[in-house]
Motif scaffolding. Sequence first.
Motif, PDB file in Angstrom:
ATOM      1  N   LEU A  49       0.838  -1.210   0.000  1.00  0.00           N
ATOM      2  CA  LEU A  49       0.000   0.000   0.000  1.00  0.00           C
ATOM      3  C   LEU A  49       0.863   1.247   0.000  1.00  0.00           C
ATOM      4  N   TYR A  50       1.839   1.309   0.899  1.00  0.00           N
ATOM      5  CA  TYR A  50       2.694   2.485   0.988  1.00  0.00           C
ATOM      6  C   TYR A  50       3.463   2.722  -0.315  1.00  0.00           C
ATOM      7  N   LEU A  51       3.867   1.655  -0.979  1.00  0.00           N
ATOM      8  CA  LEU A  51       4.579   1.796  -2.257  1.00  0.00           C
ATOM      9  C   LEU A  51       3.683   2.375  -3.342  1.00  0.00           C
ATOM     10  N   LYS A  52       2.388   2.073  -3.266  1.00  0.00           N
ATOM     11  CA  LYS A  52       1.442   2.536  -4.280  1.00  0.00           C
ATOM     12  C   LYS A  52       0.910   3.941  -3.984  1.00  0.00           C
ATOM     13  N   THR A  53       1.223   4.480  -2.811  1.00  0.00           N
ATOM     14  CA  THR A  53       0.672   5.774  -2.407  1.00  0.00           C
ATOM     15  C   THR A  53       1.768   6.749  -1.990  1.00  0.00           C
ATOM     16  N   THR A  54       2.109   6.724  -0.718  1.00  0.00           N
ATOM     17  CA  THR A  54       3.050   7.692  -0.157  1.00  0.00           C
ATOM     18  C   THR A  54       4.382   7.735  -0.895  1.00  0.00           C
ATOM     19  N   TYR A  55       4.900   6.565  -1.277  1.00  0.00           N
ATOM     20  CA  TYR A  55       6.242   6.498  -1.872  1.00  0.00           C
ATOM     21  C   TYR A  55       6.222   6.348  -3.397  1.00  0.00           C
TER      22      TYR A  55
ATOM     23  N   ALA B 249       9.645   0.228  -8.345  1.00  0.00           N
ATOM     24  CA  ALA B 249       9.538  -0.974  -7.516  1.00  0.00           C
ATOM     25  C   ALA B 249       8.217  -1.707  -7.729  1.00  0.00           C
ATOM     26  N   LYS B 250       8.297  -3.018  -7.842  1.00  0.00           N
ATOM     27  CA  LYS B 250       7.121  -3.887  -7.904  1.00  0.00           C
ATOM     28  C   LYS B 250       7.117  -4.752  -6.649  1.00  0.00           C
ATOM     29  N   SER B 251       5.936  -5.059  -6.139  1.00  0.00           N
ATOM     30  CA  SER B 251       5.855  -5.778  -4.873  1.00  0.00           C
ATOM     31  C   SER B 251       5.283  -7.183  -5.007  1.00  0.00           C
TER      32      SER B 251
ATOM     33  N   PHE C 274      -4.629  -7.333   7.725  1.00  0.00           N
ATOM     34  CA  PHE C 274      -3.287  -7.100   7.181  1.00  0.00           C
ATOM     35  C   PHE C 274      -3.064  -7.925   5.908  1.00  0.00           C
ATOM     36  N   ILE C 275      -3.578  -9.158   5.902  1.00  0.00           N
ATOM     37  CA  ILE C 275      -3.432 -10.008   4.720  1.00  0.00           C
ATOM     38  C   ILE C 275      -4.183  -9.416   3.528  1.00  0.00           C
ATOM     39  N   LYS C 276      -5.395  -8.965   3.764  1.00  0.00           N
ATOM     40  CA  LYS C 276      -6.188  -8.371   2.682  1.00  0.00           C
ATOM     41  C   LYS C 276      -5.517  -7.127   2.116  1.00  0.00           C
ATOM     42  N   MET C 277      -4.929  -6.314   2.986  1.00  0.00           N
ATOM     43  CA  MET C 277      -4.231  -5.117   2.505  1.00  0.00           C
ATOM     44  C   MET C 277      -3.074  -5.495   1.594  1.00  0.00           C
ATOM     45  N   GLY C 278      -2.299  -6.489   2.013  1.00  0.00           N
ATOM     46  CA  GLY C 278      -1.183  -6.929   1.174  1.00  0.00           C
ATOM     47  C   GLY C 278      -1.656  -7.469  -0.156  1.00  0.00           C
ATOM     48  N   MET C 279      -2.736  -8.240  -0.130  1.00  0.00           N
ATOM     49  CA  MET C 279      -3.265  -8.832  -1.355  1.00  0.00           C
ATOM     50  C   MET C 279      -3.823  -7.771  -2.305  1.00  0.00           C
ATOM     51  N   GLU C 280      -4.452  -6.754  -1.750  1.00  0.00           N
ATOM     52  CA  GLU C 280      -5.062  -5.710  -2.578  1.00  0.00           C
ATOM     53  C   GLU C 280      -4.028  -4.863  -3.312  1.00  0.00           C
ATOM     54  N   TYR C 281      -2.927  -4.566  -2.643  1.00  0.00           N
ATOM     55  CA  TYR C 281      -1.999  -3.584  -3.204  1.00  0.00           C
ATOM     56  C   TYR C 281      -0.711  -4.168  -3.779  1.00  0.00           C
ATOM     57  N   ALA C 282      -0.403  -5.410  -3.492  1.00  0.00           N
ATOM     58  CA  ALA C 282       0.800  -6.019  -4.079  1.00  0.00           C
ATOM     59  C   ALA C 282       0.590  -6.256  -5.569  1.00  0.00           C
ATOM     60  N   ASP C 283       1.673  -6.259  -6.308  1.00  0.00           N
ATOM     61  CA  ASP C 283       1.584  -6.531  -7.743  1.00  0.00           C
ATOM     62  C   ASP C 283       1.306  -8.003  -8.015  1.00  0.00           C
ATOM     63  N   THR C 284       1.731  -8.861  -7.101  1.00  0.00           N
ATOM     64  CA  THR C 284       1.355 -10.275  -7.184  1.00  0.00           C
ATOM     65  C   THR C 284       1.408 -10.882  -5.795  1.00  0.00           C
TER      66      THR C 284
ATOM     67  N   ASP D 126      -6.257   7.597   2.377  1.00  0.00           N
ATOM     68  CA  ASP D 126      -7.499   7.933   3.068  1.00  0.00           C
ATOM     69  C   ASP D 126      -8.152   6.678   3.640  1.00  0.00           C
ATOM     70  N   ASP D 127      -9.256   6.856   4.344  1.00  0.00           N
ATOM     71  CA  ASP D 127      -9.919   5.741   5.018  1.00  0.00           C
ATOM     72  C   ASP D 127     -10.371   4.658   4.047  1.00  0.00           C
ATOM     73  N   GLN D 128     -10.813   5.065   2.859  1.00  0.00           N
ATOM     74  CA  GLN D 128     -11.302   4.083   1.890  1.00  0.00           C
ATOM     75  C   GLN D 128     -10.196   3.113   1.466  1.00  0.00           C
ATOM     76  N   MET D 129      -8.991   3.623   1.315  1.00  0.00           N
ATOM     77  CA  MET D 129      -7.863   2.769   0.939  1.00  0.00           C
ATOM     78  C   MET D 129      -7.537   1.753   2.021  1.00  0.00           C
ATOM     79  N   LEU D 130      -7.890   2.081   3.261  1.00  0.00           N
ATOM     80  CA  LEU D 130      -7.578   1.220   4.395  1.00  0.00           C
ATOM     81  C   LEU D 130      -8.779   0.404   4.859  1.00  0.00           C
ATOM     82  N   ALA D 131      -9.827   0.365   4.054  1.00  0.00           N
ATOM     83  CA  ALA D 131     -11.088  -0.269   4.475  1.00  0.00           C
ATOM     84  C   ALA D 131     -10.905  -1.706   4.952  1.00  0.00           C
ATOM     85  N   SER D 132     -10.067  -2.457   4.277  1.00  0.00           N
ATOM     86  CA  SER D 132      -9.883  -3.867   4.646  1.00  0.00           C
ATOM     87  C   SER D 132      -9.246  -4.033   6.018  1.00  0.00           C
TER      88      SER D 132
END
Length: 270
Positions: A154-160, A169-171, A213-223, A198-204
Amino acid sequence: MSKLRILYAATEIDPFLQTTKVAEMLRRLPASMQEMGYEIRIFVPRFGIINERKNRLHEVVRLSGINIAVGDDEKPLVIKVASIPTAKLQVYFIDNEDYFHRKSALVDKNDKFYPDNDERAIFFCKGVLETVKKLGWSPNIVHCSDWMTGLIPLYLKTTYKKDPVFKDAKSVFSIYNNEFADKFEGNILEKAKMLDIDDQMLASLKSADFSGFIKMGMEYADTVVRSDEDFSDNMNGMFTEYALHNRLSQVATDENLHSSYLALYNELAN
Protein backbone atom coordinates in the motif's frame (compact mmCIF):
# COMPACT_ATOMS: atom_id res chain seq x y z
CA MET A 1 17.22 -6.62 -16.81
CA SER A 2 20.80 -7.57 -16.05
CA LYS A 3 21.00 -7.16 -12.29
CA LEU A 4 17.86 -7.13 -10.18
CA ARG A 5 17.85 -5.32 -6.85
CA ILE A 6 15.61 -7.23 -4.45
CA LEU A 7 14.40 -6.00 -1.08
CA TYR A 8 13.15 -8.66 1.34
CA ALA A 9 10.99 -7.73 4.33
CA ALA A 10 9.70 -10.41 6.69
CA THR A 11 8.90 -11.22 10.30
CA GLU A 12 11.93 -13.42 10.93
CA ILE A 13 15.03 -15.03 9.46
CA ASP A 14 17.08 -18.05 10.44
CA PRO A 15 19.46 -18.18 12.37
CA PHE A 16 18.44 -15.07 14.34
CA LEU A 17 14.85 -16.18 14.98
CA GLN A 18 12.99 -19.20 13.70
CA THR A 19 9.42 -19.86 14.81
CA THR A 20 7.69 -20.42 11.45
CA LYS A 21 8.42 -21.38 7.84
CA VAL A 22 9.06 -17.71 7.08
CA ALA A 23 12.47 -17.85 8.76
CA GLU A 24 13.65 -20.77 6.63
CA MET A 25 12.42 -19.27 3.38
CA LEU A 26 14.04 -15.92 4.10
CA ARG A 27 17.30 -17.68 4.83
CA ARG A 28 17.28 -19.70 1.59
CA LEU A 29 15.76 -17.46 -1.08
CA PRO A 30 17.80 -14.24 -0.69
CA ALA A 31 21.02 -16.28 -0.39
CA SER A 32 20.36 -18.05 -3.67
CA MET A 33 19.53 -14.75 -5.39
CA GLN A 34 22.75 -13.22 -4.12
CA GLU A 35 24.72 -16.23 -5.35
CA MET A 36 23.26 -15.56 -8.80
CA GLY A 37 24.69 -12.05 -8.70
CA TYR A 38 21.65 -10.01 -7.70
CA GLU A 39 21.72 -7.18 -5.15
CA ILE A 40 19.94 -8.06 -1.93
CA ARG A 41 18.75 -6.17 1.16
CA ILE A 42 16.95 -7.94 4.02
CA PHE A 43 14.85 -6.32 6.77
CA VAL A 44 13.28 -7.95 9.84
CA PRO A 45 12.05 -6.67 13.23
CA ARG A 46 14.60 -6.77 16.05
CA PHE A 47 12.46 -8.74 18.46
CA GLY A 48 13.89 -8.80 21.98
CA ILE A 49 14.22 -12.57 21.86
CA ILE A 50 17.14 -12.07 19.44
CA ASN A 51 20.38 -12.07 21.40
CA GLU A 52 22.36 -9.03 20.25
CA ARG A 53 25.70 -10.09 21.72
CA LYS A 54 25.54 -13.67 20.47
CA ASN A 55 24.48 -12.57 16.98
CA ARG A 56 26.80 -9.55 16.91
CA LEU A 57 24.18 -6.95 16.12
CA HIS A 58 25.40 -3.39 16.07
CA GLU A 59 23.69 -0.07 15.46
CA VAL A 60 24.13 1.83 12.20
CA VAL A 61 24.13 5.37 13.53
CA ARG A 62 23.90 7.05 10.13
CA LEU A 63 20.62 5.23 9.43
CA SER A 64 19.11 5.62 12.91
CA GLY A 65 17.38 8.63 14.41
CA ILE A 66 14.38 8.99 12.11
CA ASN A 67 11.05 9.43 13.90
CA ILE A 68 8.29 7.14 12.65
CA ALA A 69 4.67 8.24 13.14
CA VAL A 70 2.17 5.66 14.37
CA GLY A 71 -1.06 7.57 14.81
CA ASP A 72 -0.42 10.60 16.99
CA ASP A 73 2.79 9.13 18.39
CA GLU A 74 6.26 9.46 16.93
CA LYS A 75 8.85 6.93 17.93
CA PRO A 76 12.58 6.91 17.12
CA LEU A 77 13.81 4.33 14.64
CA VAL A 78 17.00 2.45 15.42
CA ILE A 79 18.70 0.38 12.70
CA LYS A 80 20.97 -2.50 13.59
CA VAL A 81 22.81 -4.91 11.32
CA ALA A 82 24.34 -8.34 11.56
CA SER A 83 25.73 -10.82 9.07
CA ILE A 84 25.04 -14.46 8.32
CA PRO A 85 28.66 -15.59 7.87
CA THR A 86 27.92 -18.79 5.99
CA ALA A 87 25.90 -16.92 3.39
CA LYS A 88 27.71 -13.57 3.45
CA LEU A 89 24.32 -11.93 3.85
CA GLN A 90 23.78 -8.74 5.83
CA VAL A 91 20.49 -8.35 7.69
CA TYR A 92 18.98 -5.01 8.74
CA PHE A 93 16.97 -5.01 11.97
CA ILE A 94 14.21 -2.48 12.63
CA ASP A 95 14.35 -1.57 16.31
CA ASN A 96 12.66 0.68 18.84
CA GLU A 97 12.84 0.48 22.62
CA ASP A 98 9.08 0.69 23.22
CA TYR A 99 8.10 -1.85 20.58
CA PHE A 100 10.84 -4.43 20.44
CA HIS A 101 12.72 -4.61 23.74
CA ARG A 102 10.65 -7.52 25.03
CA LYS A 103 11.87 -11.04 25.69
CA SER A 104 9.43 -12.57 23.22
CA ALA A 105 8.07 -11.87 19.75
CA LEU A 106 4.27 -11.56 19.53
CA VAL A 107 3.02 -12.93 22.88
CA ASP A 108 4.03 -12.33 26.47
CA LYS A 109 5.23 -14.88 29.04
CA ASN A 110 1.60 -15.88 29.68
CA ASP A 111 1.10 -16.52 25.96
CA LYS A 112 -1.10 -13.44 25.69
CA PHE A 113 -1.06 -11.51 22.40
CA TYR A 114 0.57 -8.09 22.73
CA PRO A 115 -2.23 -5.52 22.25
CA ASP A 116 0.07 -3.19 20.28
CA ASN A 117 1.22 -5.76 17.71
CA ASP A 118 -0.56 -3.71 15.05
CA GLU A 119 1.52 -0.66 15.97
CA ARG A 120 4.68 -2.75 15.88
CA ALA A 121 3.78 -3.97 12.38
CA ILE A 122 2.99 -0.44 11.16
CA PHE A 123 6.24 0.88 12.64
CA PHE A 124 8.13 -1.94 10.94
CA CYS A 125 6.56 -1.32 7.50
CA LYS A 126 7.18 2.42 7.63
CA GLY A 127 10.65 1.93 9.09
CA VAL A 128 11.74 -0.40 6.29
CA LEU A 129 10.78 2.05 3.56
CA GLU A 130 12.26 5.07 5.33
CA THR A 131 15.54 3.23 5.85
CA VAL A 132 15.77 2.09 2.23
CA LYS A 133 15.06 5.67 1.19
CA LYS A 134 17.89 6.88 3.42
CA LEU A 135 20.18 4.23 1.93
CA GLY A 136 19.39 5.64 -1.52
CA TRP A 137 19.12 2.10 -2.85
CA SER A 138 16.38 1.58 -5.44
CA PRO A 139 14.83 -1.91 -5.43
CA ASN A 140 13.24 -3.41 -8.53
CA ILE A 141 11.38 -5.95 -6.39
CA VAL A 142 10.07 -5.57 -2.85
CA HIS A 143 9.25 -9.07 -1.57
CA CYS A 144 7.10 -8.92 1.57
CA SER A 145 6.53 -12.06 3.64
CA ASP A 146 3.93 -12.66 6.36
CA TRP A 147 1.24 -10.44 7.87
CA MET A 148 3.52 -7.86 9.52
CA THR A 149 4.63 -6.66 6.08
CA GLY A 150 1.09 -6.34 4.71
CA LEU A 151 1.05 -2.53 4.53
CA ILE A 152 4.27 -2.13 2.52
CA PRO A 153 2.57 -2.70 -0.88
CA LEU A 154 0.00 0.00 0.00
CA TYR A 155 2.69 2.48 0.99
CA LEU A 156 4.58 1.80 -2.26
CA LYS A 157 1.44 2.54 -4.28
CA THR A 158 0.67 5.77 -2.41
CA THR A 159 3.05 7.69 -0.16
CA TYR A 160 6.24 6.50 -1.87
CA LYS A 161 4.91 6.20 -5.42
CA LYS A 162 6.67 9.32 -6.72
CA ASP A 163 9.84 8.88 -4.69
CA PRO A 164 12.82 8.29 -7.03
CA VAL A 165 14.01 5.39 -4.85
CA PHE A 166 10.75 3.46 -5.28
CA LYS A 167 9.33 4.69 -8.58
CA ASP A 168 10.14 1.43 -10.41
CA ALA A 169 9.54 -0.97 -7.52
CA LYS A 170 7.12 -3.89 -7.90
CA SER A 171 5.85 -5.78 -4.87
CA VAL A 172 5.37 -9.45 -4.07
CA PHE A 173 3.34 -10.47 -1.01
CA SER A 174 3.89 -13.99 0.33
CA ILE A 175 1.27 -15.35 2.73
CA TYR A 176 1.97 -17.95 5.41
CA ASN A 177 -0.37 -19.82 7.70
CA ASN A 178 0.47 -17.82 10.81
CA GLU A 179 -3.15 -16.91 11.47
CA PHE A 180 -4.24 -15.71 14.92
CA ALA A 181 -7.69 -14.93 16.32
CA ASP A 182 -6.72 -11.89 18.38
CA LYS A 183 -8.03 -8.41 17.61
CA PHE A 184 -6.04 -5.18 17.68
CA GLU A 185 -7.06 -2.26 19.90
CA GLY A 186 -7.63 1.41 19.10
CA ASN A 187 -8.11 3.21 15.78
CA ILE A 188 -5.95 1.11 13.49
CA LEU A 189 -6.77 3.21 10.42
CA GLU A 190 -5.38 6.37 12.03
CA LYS A 191 -2.26 4.49 13.11
CA ALA A 192 -1.60 3.18 9.59
CA LYS A 193 -2.16 6.40 7.66
CA MET A 194 0.53 8.18 5.73
CA LEU A 195 0.57 10.89 3.07
CA ASP A 196 -1.92 10.30 0.21
CA ILE A 197 -3.83 7.59 2.10
CA ASP A 198 -7.50 7.93 3.07
CA ASP A 199 -9.92 5.74 5.02
CA GLN A 200 -11.30 4.08 1.89
CA MET A 201 -7.86 2.77 0.94
CA LEU A 202 -7.58 1.22 4.39
CA ALA A 203 -11.09 -0.27 4.48
CA SER A 204 -9.88 -3.87 4.65
CA LEU A 205 -7.94 -3.03 7.79
CA LYS A 206 -11.15 -2.21 9.72
CA SER A 207 -11.44 -5.83 10.85
CA ALA A 208 -8.40 -5.07 13.06
CA ASP A 209 -7.06 -8.60 12.85
CA PHE A 210 -4.78 -10.96 10.93
CA SER A 211 -7.02 -11.08 7.86
CA GLY A 212 -7.06 -7.27 7.68
CA PHE A 213 -3.29 -7.10 7.18
CA ILE A 214 -3.43 -10.01 4.72
CA LYS A 215 -6.19 -8.37 2.68
CA MET A 216 -4.23 -5.12 2.51
CA GLY A 217 -1.18 -6.93 1.17
CA MET A 218 -3.26 -8.83 -1.36
CA GLU A 219 -5.06 -5.71 -2.58
CA TYR A 220 -2.00 -3.58 -3.20
CA ALA A 221 0.80 -6.02 -4.08
CA ASP A 222 1.58 -6.53 -7.74
CA THR A 223 1.35 -10.27 -7.18
CA VAL A 224 0.53 -12.62 -4.32
CA VAL A 225 2.12 -15.96 -3.45
CA ARG A 226 0.74 -18.47 -0.93
CA SER A 227 2.95 -20.89 0.93
CA ASP A 228 2.45 -24.64 0.56
CA GLU A 229 0.65 -24.93 3.89
CA ASP A 230 -2.91 -25.79 4.88
CA PHE A 231 -5.02 -22.68 5.41
CA SER A 232 -8.37 -22.05 7.07
CA ASP A 233 -11.58 -21.95 5.03
CA ASN A 234 -11.62 -18.17 5.44
CA MET A 235 -8.13 -17.82 3.99
CA ASN A 236 -8.84 -20.28 1.17
CA GLY A 237 -11.85 -18.17 0.24
CA MET A 238 -9.63 -15.10 -0.02
CA PHE A 239 -7.17 -16.98 -2.23
CA THR A 240 -9.98 -18.11 -4.54
CA GLU A 241 -11.23 -14.54 -4.87
CA TYR A 242 -7.82 -13.17 -5.80
CA ALA A 243 -7.07 -16.04 -8.17
CA LEU A 244 -10.10 -14.90 -10.19
CA HIS A 245 -8.38 -11.53 -10.63
CA ASN A 246 -5.17 -13.22 -11.87
CA ARG A 247 -3.27 -11.79 -8.93
CA LEU A 248 -2.27 -15.09 -7.36
CA SER A 249 1.05 -16.43 -8.69
CA GLN A 250 2.12 -20.06 -8.62
CA VAL A 251 5.65 -20.70 -7.44
CA ALA A 252 7.36 -24.09 -7.35
CA THR A 253 7.96 -25.53 -3.89
CA ASP A 254 10.54 -28.15 -4.89
CA GLU A 255 14.11 -27.86 -6.16
CA ASN A 256 12.86 -25.39 -8.79
CA LEU A 257 11.79 -22.87 -6.14
CA HIS A 258 14.62 -20.41 -6.73
CA SER A 259 14.37 -20.39 -10.51
CA SER A 260 10.60 -20.09 -10.20
CA TYR A 261 10.90 -16.99 -8.02
CA LEU A 262 13.52 -15.51 -10.32
CA ALA A 263 11.17 -15.92 -13.28
CA LEU A 264 8.45 -14.18 -11.28
CA TYR A 265 10.76 -11.31 -10.32
CA ASN A 266 11.89 -10.81 -13.91
CA GLU A 267 8.30 -10.87 -15.17
CA LEU A 268 7.36 -8.13 -12.74
CA ALA A 269 10.45 -6.01 -13.31
CA ASN A 270 10.30 -6.00 -17.11
